[in-house]
Design a protein around this motif. Structure first.
Motif, PDB file in Angstrom:
ATOM      1  N   GLY A  20      -9.790   7.361   9.776  1.00 56.10           N
ATOM      2  CA  GLY A  20      -8.937   8.547   9.723  1.00 56.10           C
ATOM      3  C   GLY A  20      -7.553   8.311  10.295  1.00 56.10           C
ATOM      4  N   THR A  21      -7.142   7.037  10.343  1.00 54.10           N
ATOM      5  CA  THR A  21      -5.779   6.724  10.797  1.00 54.10           C
ATOM      6  C   THR A  21      -5.143   5.717   9.841  1.00 54.10           C
ATOM      7  OG1 THR A  21      -6.409   4.857  12.236  1.00 54.10           O
ATOM      8  CG2 THR A  21      -6.392   7.043  13.249  1.00 54.10           C
ATOM      9  N   GLY A  22      -3.848   5.846   9.694  1.00 54.40           N
ATOM     10  CA  GLY A  22      -3.074   4.909   8.884  1.00 54.40           C
ATOM     11  C   GLY A  22      -1.614   5.083   9.230  1.00 54.40           C
ATOM     12  N   PHE A  23      -0.781   4.225   8.682  1.00 52.62           N
ATOM     13  CA  PHE A  23       0.655   4.413   8.954  1.00 52.62           C
ATOM     14  C   PHE A  23       1.502   3.930   7.799  1.00 52.62           C
ATOM     15  CE2 PHE A  23      -0.190   0.208  10.771  1.00 52.62           C
ATOM     16  CZ  PHE A  23       0.890  -0.542  10.326  1.00 52.62           C
ATOM     17  N   LEU A  24       2.703   4.487   7.779  1.00 50.96           N
ATOM     18  CA  LEU A  24       3.700   4.130   6.772  1.00 50.96           C
ATOM     19  C   LEU A  24       4.943   3.630   7.489  1.00 50.96           C
ATOM     20  CD1 LEU A  24       4.912   4.258   3.836  1.00 50.96           C
ATOM     21  CD2 LEU A  24       5.596   6.611   4.377  1.00 50.96           C
ATOM     22  N   TYR A  25       5.486   2.503   7.012  1.00 51.05           N
ATOM     23  CA  TYR A  25       6.795   2.036   7.464  1.00 51.05           C
ATOM     24  C   TYR A  25       7.792   2.355   6.358  1.00 51.05           C
ATOM     25  CZ  TYR A  25      10.571  -1.404   7.167  1.00 51.05           C
ATOM     26  OH  TYR A  25      11.790  -2.009   6.990  1.00 51.05           O
ATOM     27  N   VAL A  26       8.931   2.912   6.728  1.00 50.62           N
ATOM     28  CA  VAL A  26      10.035   3.082   5.780  1.00 50.62           C
ATOM     29  C   VAL A  26      11.299   2.545   6.442  1.00 50.62           C
ATOM     30  CG1 VAL A  26      11.359   4.654   4.321  1.00 50.62           C
ATOM     31  CG2 VAL A  26       8.969   5.145   4.787  1.00 50.62           C
ATOM     32  N   ARG A  27      11.966   1.648   5.737  1.00 51.73           N
ATOM     33  CA  ARG A  27      13.171   1.008   6.297  1.00 51.73           C
ATOM     34  C   ARG A  27      14.229   2.057   6.618  1.00 51.73           C
ATOM     35  NH1 ARG A  27      15.550  -3.925   2.825  1.00 51.73           N
ATOM     36  NH2 ARG A  27      17.309  -2.562   2.354  1.00 51.73           N
TER      37      ARG A  27
END
Ligand SMILES: Cc1ncc(COP(=O)(O)O)c(C=O)c1O
Length: 296
Positions: free
Chosen positions: A207-214
């Motif tokens: 139930g966890t995740g992440f997004l990187y955006v420059r």
């Protein structure tokens, strides 16, 4: 005995190490004792550290990280934020993750984008010459999976990044199976967006995740939906969207899991991602995985 990572199915959901388990259960106990909002306020520093830890792990800045529910939602928040118009083209690879491909199809039905699937080379990796050849004037995005969930394939993410850069294209990397397993650094890879899960090789909670955006890309991507965490109401008719990657988050969240994700990232950093990668490669040699381009 506490099991080691080599006995768990890290490509599905890994066994969390003791510090992650303690962080999650410890926070849940505080929520039960004093209430969810109060426990979150008490854990403010640990919550902030999640962004530092994840950013350090992938060579990003904390304001380039959004913490969300899973890798699919992270990827979705990036993909559906791209301002597609009819006739725009998305390039992907044979071994793309199925949910991502479904999203391409939905955007094709909804907006009229076209999908170009680039063939694999003899090793199973995306064929870089074919990729370059597939790029045309309407190409808007390259979206590939770094490491599919099975088969041992590792796509040449940085080579793809150099091609995206040369042609001025947005580049979205699904790093769900590579973060925590391999040394993944967004700068040499050159992706604008990267999605990952907590529960796989990072050994964080489900139930966890992440997004990187420059940083220079955040302002170009309007989130597909906004709430009072992502945006601020300025008057009855207007709002402003926050200017960091947390515009892709939502307000209500699994706080215990988020804390656990930060602890998992710190745990990986302490072991050393290069040591983890070396160990993963040794295991691949032991168990004889191949470089086939099976569907992710
Ligand atoms: C390559 C890849 N991308 C994305 C996902 C989806 O991750 P999640 O289940 O966290 O949404 C998976 C899950 O196995 C995967 O293997």
């Amino acid at each position: 005995m506490w099991p080691t990572s080599s006995t768990s199915n890290n490509a599905g959901a890994a066994l969390p190490p003791r510090p992650v388990l303690d962080a999650v259960t410890g926070h849940l106990a505080r929520e039960a004792a004093i209430g969810g909002y109060e426990a979150a306020a008490e854990a403010a520093e640990r919550l902030a550290d999640v962004y530092d830890a994840v950013a350090t792990l992938i060579g990003a800045r904390p304001d380039e990280i959004a913490v969300v529910e899973n890798a699919t939602r992270a990827w979705d928040m990036a993909f559906y934020a791209v301002p597609f118009r009819a006739g725009d083209r998305v390039i992907t690879a044979r071994a793309e993750y199925l949910s991502n491909y479904l999203a391409f199809l939905q955007m094709k039905a909804r907006v009229g984008i076209e999908i170009d699937v680039v063939d694999s080379d003899a090793s199973g990796q995306i064929d870089l010459a074919a990729l370059e050849h597939a790029i045309g004037p309407r190409t808007k995005l390259i979206a590939i999976t770094h490491v599919p969930g099975r088969g041992g394939l590792v796509n040449p993410a940085a080579d793809v990044g150099r091609i995206a850069e040369r042609h001025g294209l947005l580049y979205l990397l699904d790093a769900c199976q590579s973060v925590g397993q391999l040394a993944v650094n967004v700068r040499p890879i050159g992706c604008h967006m990267l999605s990952a899960a907590g529960r796989k090789y990072l050994r964080g909670p489900r139930g966890t995740g992440f997004l990187y955006v420059r940083r220079d890309t955040i302002g170009r991507l309007e989130p597909p939906f906004v709430d009072l965490h992502a945006a601020t109401l300025t008057d009855a008719d207007t709002y402003v969207v926050r200017d960091d990657a947390r515009r892709f988050e939502n307000w209500e969240r699994y706080i215990a899991g988020q804390i656990g994700l930060g602890v998992a990232a710190r745990y990986a950093l302490k072991i050393g991602i290069d040591a983890i990668e070396a160990r993963s490669k040794r295991s691949v040699r032991c168990y004889g995985a191949s470089s086939r381009s099976d569907p992710a």
